[in-house]
Design a protein around this motif. Structure first.
Motif: not given
Length: 75
Positions: A47-48, A53-54
């Motif tokens: 999931x881009x 965010x990570x």
């Protein structure tokens, strides 16, 4: 062998650069001089938005790790 989450690295061929290696997924190396990142894991199908965010969080943590390490050296 258990690796620490972050590892500080340098190279005499790049004296202005400061590298931090993130050893957990997604593994990457960041140059704190310019925040350039080299990802080492294949992130296909990830999931881009979540990954973005990570990685942003990991960049912040890498910078904090570097600051903490430099404080330890100066003590």
């Amino acid at each position: 062998m258990e690796l620490p989450r972050f590892i500080l690295a340098d190279n005499t061929d790049c004296p202005e650069d400061i590298f931090v290696i993130h050893t957990e997924f997604p593994r990457f190396i960041i140059n704190l001089k310019d925040d350039e990142i080299e990802l080492w894991d294949d992130l296909e199908g990830a999931d881009e938005e979540e990954l973005s965010m990570q990685v942003a969080q990991f960049i912040e943590e890498a910078s904090e790790f570097y600051d903490e390490e430099m404080n330890k050296y100066s003590e």
